[in-house]
Design an enzyme around this catalytic site. Structure first.
Site, short mmCIF file in Angstrom:
data_model
loop_
_atom_site.label_atom_id
_atom_site.label_comp_id
_atom_site.label_asym_id
_atom_site.label_seq_id
_atom_site.Cartn_x
_atom_site.Cartn_y
_atom_site.Cartn_z
N ASN A 188 1.91 0.57 -48.93
CA ASN A 188 2.97 -0.44 -48.77
C ASN A 188 2.76 -1.40 -47.59
O ASN A 188 3.17 -2.54 -47.65
CB ASN A 188 4.35 0.22 -48.70
CG ASN A 188 4.45 1.25 -47.61
OD1 ASN A 188 3.44 1.66 -47.03
ND2 ASN A 188 5.66 1.67 -47.32
N SER A 222 -5.16 3.49 -48.71
CA SER A 222 -4.85 3.87 -50.10
C SER A 222 -5.80 3.11 -51.03
O SER A 222 -6.12 1.95 -50.77
CB SER A 222 -3.41 3.49 -50.42
OG SER A 222 -3.22 3.51 -51.83
N VAL A 280 5.64 13.31 -49.31
CA VAL A 280 5.80 14.69 -48.85
C VAL A 280 4.79 15.63 -49.54
O VAL A 280 4.15 16.44 -48.86
CB VAL A 280 7.26 15.17 -49.04
CG1 VAL A 280 7.38 16.67 -48.77
CG2 VAL A 280 8.17 14.38 -48.11
N GLU A 321 3.68 10.95 -41.32
CA GLU A 321 4.75 9.97 -41.58
C GLU A 321 4.98 9.99 -43.08
O GLU A 321 4.22 9.40 -43.85
CB GLU A 321 4.30 8.57 -41.15
CG GLU A 321 4.13 8.40 -39.65
CD GLU A 321 5.44 8.49 -38.89
OE1 GLU A 321 6.52 8.52 -39.52
OE2 GLU A 321 5.38 8.55 -37.66
N CYS A 351 9.35 3.43 -46.65
CA CYS A 351 9.67 4.85 -46.50
C CYS A 351 11.03 5.10 -45.87
O CYS A 351 11.71 6.05 -46.22
CB CYS A 351 8.60 5.52 -45.67
SG CYS A 351 8.30 4.63 -44.13
N LYS A 394 12.73 17.14 -40.38
CA LYS A 394 12.73 17.93 -41.62
C LYS A 394 11.45 17.62 -42.42
O LYS A 394 10.37 17.50 -41.85
CB LYS A 394 14.03 17.69 -42.40
CG LYS A 394 15.26 18.24 -41.63
CD LYS A 394 16.55 17.60 -42.02
CE LYS A 394 17.16 18.11 -43.30
NZ LYS A 394 18.49 17.50 -43.53
N GLU A 405 5.13 7.72 -34.32
CA GLU A 405 4.24 6.59 -34.12
C GLU A 405 4.95 5.60 -33.19
O GLU A 405 6.16 5.68 -32.97
CB GLU A 405 3.89 5.93 -35.46
CG GLU A 405 3.09 6.88 -36.33
CD GLU A 405 2.33 6.22 -37.46
OE1 GLU A 405 2.97 5.57 -38.30
OE2 GLU A 405 1.09 6.37 -37.50
P1 NDP Z 1 0.45 9.29 -51.34
O1 NDP Z 1 1.02 10.49 -50.66
O2 NDP Z 1 0.19 9.34 -52.78
O3 NDP Z 1 -0.94 8.88 -50.65
C1 NDP Z 1 -1.05 8.64 -49.26
C2 NDP Z 1 -2.52 8.61 -48.88
O4 NDP Z 1 -3.06 9.94 -48.91
C3 NDP Z 1 -3.39 7.78 -49.84
O5 NDP Z 1 -4.40 7.13 -49.09
C4 NDP Z 1 -3.98 8.87 -50.72
O6 NDP Z 1 -5.16 8.46 -51.35
C5 NDP Z 1 -4.23 9.98 -49.73
N1 NDP Z 1 -4.35 11.31 -50.29
C6 NDP Z 1 -3.86 11.79 -51.47
N2 NDP Z 1 -4.16 13.10 -51.60
C7 NDP Z 1 -4.84 13.48 -50.50
C8 NDP Z 1 -5.40 14.72 -50.04
N3 NDP Z 1 -5.31 15.84 -50.74
N4 NDP Z 1 -6.03 14.73 -48.85
C9 NDP Z 1 -6.13 13.60 -48.09
N5 NDP Z 1 -5.61 12.41 -48.48
C10 NDP Z 1 -4.96 12.34 -49.66
O7 NDP Z 1 1.44 8.10 -50.95
P2 NDP Z 1 1.48 6.62 -51.51
O8 NDP Z 1 0.21 5.91 -51.16
O9 NDP Z 1 1.93 6.66 -52.93
O10 NDP Z 1 2.64 5.99 -50.60
C11 NDP Z 1 3.98 6.20 -50.84
C12 NDP Z 1 4.54 7.32 -49.98
O11 NDP Z 1 4.27 7.06 -48.61
C13 NDP Z 1 6.03 7.44 -50.08
O12 NDP Z 1 6.43 8.78 -50.19
C14 NDP Z 1 6.52 6.87 -48.76
O13 NDP Z 1 7.78 7.33 -48.37
C15 NDP Z 1 5.44 7.26 -47.84
N6 NDP Z 1 5.44 6.38 -46.68
C16 NDP Z 1 5.85 6.89 -45.47
C17 NDP Z 1 5.93 6.06 -44.36
C18 NDP Z 1 6.34 6.60 -43.03
O14 NDP Z 1 5.96 6.00 -42.04
N7 NDP Z 1 7.09 7.68 -42.94
C19 NDP Z 1 5.62 4.63 -44.46
C20 NDP Z 1 5.16 4.22 -45.75
C21 NDP Z 1 5.10 5.08 -46.83
P3 NDP Z 1 -5.02 7.82 -52.83
O15 NDP Z 1 -4.02 6.73 -52.73
O16 NDP Z 1 -6.37 7.34 -53.11
O17 NDP Z 1 -4.55 8.95 -53.71
#
Ligand code: NDP
Length: 485
Positions: free
Chosen positions: A154, A179, A231, A251, A285, A452, A459
């Protein structure tokens, strides 16, 4: 003229663009048209090896420099980012589909803020002196070593900088995996950092799906993992990091409450709810997606909300007049449409929107459900799209209990003119990043992160330094050593 989306090569390692065409192809799709605009290759084991080796070597050079010298590089990068804000904003729009009206103001610019802020702190990171009679202890703030950053789709520029800036300020090296949905922007961050004088190997970018992230997290050369993601991914990454006893920042997702009391300024409350649900087409998020509205203001709130939603300009994200763009991908749009269907099935009232737009790209209408109850799927699960759930409440005690009845704890907001009520309620809400009469502000000076299931660590702010450095303590004896035998 719009910038070219196709990067020079897929990865940025040891100060250069690097390609390995053996890696699986990743198509970059522009969300506003559904058309392919670029291609990159996923990292092969050879690329991962190159990135980790160069990070390991680069970190030593970088850590040997003074904090002030490191900070100068980061601040120079911040200046270059600001100078190129327009083209970087276009690239962010191509990567994510978010409108220029947003990307011009919050993406590259917030990345520059992080580089400037942590660049400014770098020279002031010190240990302390603890006198113990004639003996004394001194502490040294040391880098952790090689940090892995894994980003969500995002905010690709911001995430690359929010993780990179504090890591680098503390003398670490980083391997960043964006991503696979948005692989373009982090490469530009790496390029600009090196143009600013960053030694080779200190900030590397490798592309790939989750398995590339997993390979990085499991590698013994890695000392810290910072993930922005969902999560379920957080659970996997945290467990893998724990196996190697690595430091983590998580995060993760949220389902945050936004509580609007009867006495709230109606325009501000509606504005806050719009910012907290529809900015970036709801793909944020910390969004306040459970909007608890006190009974006395409900009708007026929904009326003004729907009136203001009707003024949203939905269209070409490259037009600066557009205020609402597409979802990042077809897959994410389908997930959100699935939740809209569940909202209808669950018996919530569809007050606004609810449909895909009949045009190219992944456009959804901003959507509002009212009469939502706590047990409904749309009130419990993170949707990550432009879907607001409006829930009714009567008393302060009731809303605090209901707002906290979730596994998540990223953010929370309160709108009221009663200052005591605002602080009393915020004080009891289980969330890391909170707002009073505002929503979703994220200045680099303020800590950002969840409690939680929404995460571990913070950050931004001085607090991030604790998550990218460790203290060595050194006891210095001035007298003779007394030993028992
Ligand atoms: P994902 O959890 O699907 O993916 C996050 C990243 O982790 C991607 O680069 C993904 O690669 C990678 N990944 C996936 N599986 C693994 C693994 N087993 N080991 C290591 N890396 C892995 O999230 P999204 O990209 O769909 O983003 C949306 C989510 O992010 C929402 O839940 C949102 O709330 C959260 N978010 C949290 C924020 C915060 O600061 N708290 C800010 C922005 C978003 P790939 O995409 O190639 O699968």
């Amino acid at each position: 003229m719009t910038v070219s989306a196709q990067p020079v090569a897929s990865h940025f390692i040891n100060g250069h663009y690097v390609e390995d065409t053996d890696g699986a192809l990743i198509d970059v799709i522009y969300a506003a048209t559904g058309q392919k605009i670029a291609q990159v290759h996923s990292a092969t084991p050879a690329i991962i090896e190159q990135a980790l080796e160069s990070a390991k070597a680069g970190q030593k050079t970088w850590a040997a420099m003074s904090g002030t010298e490191r900070g100068r590089v980061l601040r120079r990068a911040a200046d270059i980012i600001r100078d190129r804000n327009h083209e970087l904003s276009q690239l962010e729009t191509l990567d994510t589909g978010k409108p220029m009206q947003e990307t011009l103001y919050v993406d590259a610019t917030s990345g520059a803020d992080a580089l400037e802020y942590f660049g400014g702190l770098a020279g002031s990171l010190t240990g302390e002196h603890i006198q113990l009679g004639e003996d004394w202890v001194y502490t040294v703030r040391e880098p952790l070593g090689v940090c892995v950053g894994i980003g969500a789709w995002n905010y690709p520029t911001q995430i690359a900088c929010w993780k990179g800036a504090p890591a680098l300020a503390c003398g670490n090296a980083m391997v960043f995996k964006p991503s696979e949905t948005t692989p373009l922007c982090a490469l530009k961050v790496a390029e600009i950092l090196h143009e600013s004088g960053l030694p080779a190997g200190v900030y590397n970018v490798v592309q790939g799906y989750g398995h590339v992230g997993a390979a990085l997290v499991e590698d013994a050369r890695v000392d810290k993992v910072s993930l922005t993601g969902s999560v379920p991914t957080g659970r996997k990454v945290y467990a893998a990091a724990a196996a190697g006893m690595k430091h983590v920042t998580m995060e993760l997702g949220g389902k945050s409450p936004l509580v609007i009391f009867d006495d709230a300024d109606i325009e501000d409350a509606v504005g806050g709810a719009i910012l907290g649900n529809f900015y970036s087409s709801g793909q944020v998020c910390s969004n306040g997606t459970r909007v608890f509205v006190q009974a006395g203001i409900k009708e007026a709130f929904l009326k003004r909300l729907t009136e203001r939603l009707a003024t949203a300009v939905i269209g070409d994200p490259m037009e600066e007049t557009t205020s609402f763009g597409p979802m990042v991908s077809e897959a994410q749009m389908d997930i959100v449409l699935g939740y809209i269907a569940k909202g209808k099935e669950g018996g919530a009232t569809l007050t606004y929107g609810g449909a895909r737009l009949d045009r190219a790209g992944f456009y959804l209408q901003p959507t509002v459900f009212s009469d939502v109850t706590d047990d409904m799927v749309i009130a419990r699960e993170e949707i990550f799209g432009p879907v607001m759930a409006v829930l009714d409440f009567d008393s302060e005690e009731e809303v605090i209990q209901r707002a906290n009845a979730t596994e998540f704890g990223l953010s929370a907001g309160v709108f009221t003119k009663d200052i005591q009520c605002a602080h009393r309620v915020i004080g009891q809400l289980e969330a890391g990043s909170c707002f009073i009469n505002s929503y979703n502000d994220a200045p680099v000076e303020a800590p950002f992160g969840g409690v939680k299931m929404s995460g571990v660590g913070r950050e931004n702010s001085k607090g991030a330094i604790e998550h990218y450095s460790q203290m060595k303590s050194v006891y210095v004896r001035m007298g003779k050593v007394e030993s028992p035998f």
